[in-house]
Design an enzyme around this catalytic site. Structure first.
Site, PDB file in Angstrom:
ATOM      1  N   PRO A   2      42.221  41.539  43.532  1.00 51.35           N
ATOM      2  CA  PRO A   2      41.805  42.073  42.248  1.00 51.35           C
ATOM      3  C   PRO A   2      41.086  43.403  42.374  1.00 51.35           C
ATOM      4  O   PRO A   2      40.289  43.621  43.275  1.00 51.35           O
ATOM      5  CB  PRO A   2      40.844  41.010  41.712  1.00 51.35           C
ATOM      6  CG  PRO A   2      40.850  39.910  42.705  1.00 51.35           C
ATOM      7  CD  PRO A   2      41.319  40.479  43.974  1.00 51.35           C
ATOM      8  N   GLU A   3      41.380  44.265  41.430  1.00 51.00           N
ATOM      9  CA  GLU A   3      40.663  45.516  41.268  1.00 51.00           C
ATOM     10  C   GLU A   3      39.872  45.401  39.967  1.00 51.00           C
ATOM     11  O   GLU A   3      39.792  44.317  39.389  1.00 51.00           O
ATOM     12  CB  GLU A   3      41.653  46.685  41.235  1.00 51.00           C
ATOM     13  CG  GLU A   3      42.619  46.676  42.421  1.00 51.00           C
ATOM     14  CD  GLU A   3      43.628  47.807  42.378  1.00 51.00           C
ATOM     15  OE1 GLU A   3      43.275  48.895  41.892  1.00 51.00           O
ATOM     16  OE2 GLU A   3      44.762  47.604  42.820  1.00 51.00           O
ATOM     17  N   HIS A  95      43.807  25.583  48.409  1.00 50.59           N
ATOM     18  CA  HIS A  95      42.903  26.541  49.060  1.00 50.59           C
ATOM     19  C   HIS A  95      41.511  26.562  48.449  1.00 50.59           C
ATOM     20  O   HIS A  95      40.890  27.620  48.324  1.00 50.59           O
ATOM     21  CB  HIS A  95      43.512  27.945  49.058  1.00 50.59           C
ATOM     22  CG  HIS A  95      44.919  27.980  49.572  1.00 50.59           C
ATOM     23  ND1 HIS A  95      45.233  27.690  50.893  1.00 50.59           N
ATOM     24  CD2 HIS A  95      46.085  28.236  48.959  1.00 50.59           C
ATOM     25  CE1 HIS A  95      46.537  27.783  51.064  1.00 50.59           C
ATOM     26  NE2 HIS A  95      47.082  28.107  49.900  1.00 50.59           N
ATOM     27  N   ARG A 113      43.553  33.552  51.587  1.00 51.15           N
ATOM     28  CA  ARG A 113      43.343  34.269  52.850  1.00 51.15           C
ATOM     29  C   ARG A 113      41.909  34.205  53.366  1.00 51.15           C
ATOM     30  O   ARG A 113      41.619  34.731  54.446  1.00 51.15           O
ATOM     31  CB  ARG A 113      43.801  35.722  52.691  1.00 51.15           C
ATOM     32  CG  ARG A 113      45.303  35.821  52.545  1.00 51.15           C
ATOM     33  CD  ARG A 113      45.762  37.237  52.284  1.00 51.15           C
ATOM     34  NE  ARG A 113      45.618  38.086  53.448  1.00 51.15           N
ATOM     35  CZ  ARG A 113      46.003  39.362  53.474  1.00 51.15           C
ATOM     36  NH1 ARG A 113      46.525  39.918  52.407  1.00 51.15           N
ATOM     37  NH2 ARG A 113      45.850  40.070  54.558  1.00 51.15           N
TER      38      ARG A 113
END
Length: 270
Positions: A2-3, A95, A113
Site C-alpha cells: 500500500p501507498e 497469514h 510476506r
DNA sequence: ACGCAGACCTGTACGC
DNA sequence: TGCGTACAGGTCTGCG
C-alpha cells in the site's frame, strides 16, 4: 503493497467502525511480533479512538476508559499487510500475524510476506512522519523546490524517499511523472518552480482520485473489509510494458531504476 | 549525496 | 506436470 491512497482507504474505513469499541485482548501469532506480547496488559480495557493515516502507517489510538490516550498502535503494512475488521466468529484469514480482540468483533492483521511492522507509541511527537505529506497544505511548490534544491537524485528516486515526501510509492510515482510529462531521470534539483507547481497539482489530483476509488489493487491490496481497490483501471503507465501511451501513442517501457521497476513513456516524458 | 547489492519473506507468473 | 527464474505496492543496512 500500500501507498498513500491505500493506507488512507484503510484508515478511513477503520475510523468509521473502530472508535468506541473496547479492546479485550491481544493475540500474537507471528514470532516476529513477539515483542508486542508485553503490551497485552496495557491494551486490555482501553477503548479505540480515531484512526488516522500517518505517512504510510495506519495509526490506531487507544484511550483510557476515563478519557485520555494511553498510546497509539502504528501499523506499517509494507508490501502485503492487511488490517481486517472481522466478526468474532469468522474463520482465521490466511497469514494471520496479530489479532486485537474487540467488543464486538476483532481486528486481524494479516501479512503474507511478513514485512509489516507494528509499533506501540506513547509520545505524540513520534506520530508524525518525517517527510511532507502530499495532501497537506504545507506541501507547496515552493516547499518542494526548497527540499529538492541542490539534489542530483533522479526525480523518481527523489519522490520515493520518504524522508522528504511521505506516502508515494512505486505506482503513484510512475503515474505522477507520466501525468506531468517529466522523465524519471530528471535531476530533482534542476526542476523549475513551475515544474514543481505542476507536479504538486498532478500529485494531489492522482492521489485524491485514487482515494476516491479506494486505491489500486495491482496484486495484493484489500481494504479493511477484504475488498479490492478499483484504481487499477486508471493506471496509465505502471505495469503497462509495451502498451501504447494514452497521451502520445508512444510505447511504454519498463526499466530498472534504483532497484525498482520504472514504467514511463519516452515519447512524452522528458 | 548518491547508487547499488543484499536482506527481510512468500507467492505467483512465465518460460522451458 | 514440474522446475527454475524473475518479479512484486516497502524500507533498512552496509559498501563504494
Amino acid at each position: 503493497m500500500p501507498e498513500l491512497p491505500e493506507v488512507e482507504t484503510v484508515a478511513r474505513q477503520l475510523d468509521q467502525t473502530l472508535p468506541g469499541r473496547r479492546v479485550g485482548g491481544l493475540l500474537v501469532v507471528d514470532a516476529k511480533l513477539a515483542q508486542l506480547e508485553a503490551l497485552a496488559p496495557r491494551l486490555a480495557g482501553t477503548v479505540l479512538g480515531p484512526v488516522r493515516r500517518s505517512g504510510k502507517r495506519v495509526v490506531l489510538s487507544l484511550w483510557e476508559a476515563g478519557g485520555s490516550p494511553r498510546g497509539w498502535l502504528a501499523v506499517h503494512l509494507r508490501m502485503t499487510g492487511r488490517l481486517l475488521d472481522m466478526d468474532r466468529e469468522a474463520p482465521d484469514p490466511a497469514h494471520l500475524r496479530l489479532r486485537l480482540w474487540l467488543e464486538p468483533g476483532r481486528l486481524d492483521f494479516t501479512d503474507t510476506r511478513r514485512f509489516g511492522t507494528v509499533e506501540w507509541l506513547t509520545d505524540p511527537a513520534t506520530l508524525r512522519p518525517p517527510g511532507l505529506d502530499p495532501l497537506e497544505a504545507a506541501c507547496t511548490a515552493a516547499a518542494l523546490a526548497g527540499l529538492a534544491a541542490g539534489s542530483r537524485a533522479p526525480l523518481k528516486a527523489w519522490l520515493l524517499d520518504q524522508s522528504r515526501i511521505t506516502g508515494l510509492g512505486n505506482i503513484y510515482a510512475c503515474e505522477i511523472l507520466h501525468a506531468c510529462g517529466l522523465s524519471p531521470h530528471r535531476p530533482a534539483g534542476r526542476l523549475r518552480l513551475e515544474d514543481w507547481a505542476l507536479l504538486r497539482r498532478e500529485m494531489r489530483r492522482i492521489l485524491r482520485l485514487a482515494i476516491r476509488h479506494c486505491g489500486t489493487t495491482f496484486r495484493d491490496f484489500q481494504d479493511s473489509r477484504g475488498v479490492e481497490g478499483s484504481f487499477a483501471g486508471f493506471l496509465q503507465v505502471y505495469g503497462q510494458t509495451g502498451g501504447a501511451c494514452r497521451r502520445c501513442g508512444g510505447t511504454v517501457i519498463r526499466e530498472t531504476q534504483s532497484q525498482r521497476g520504472s514504467w514511463w513513456c519516452p515519447g512524452c516524458q522528458s
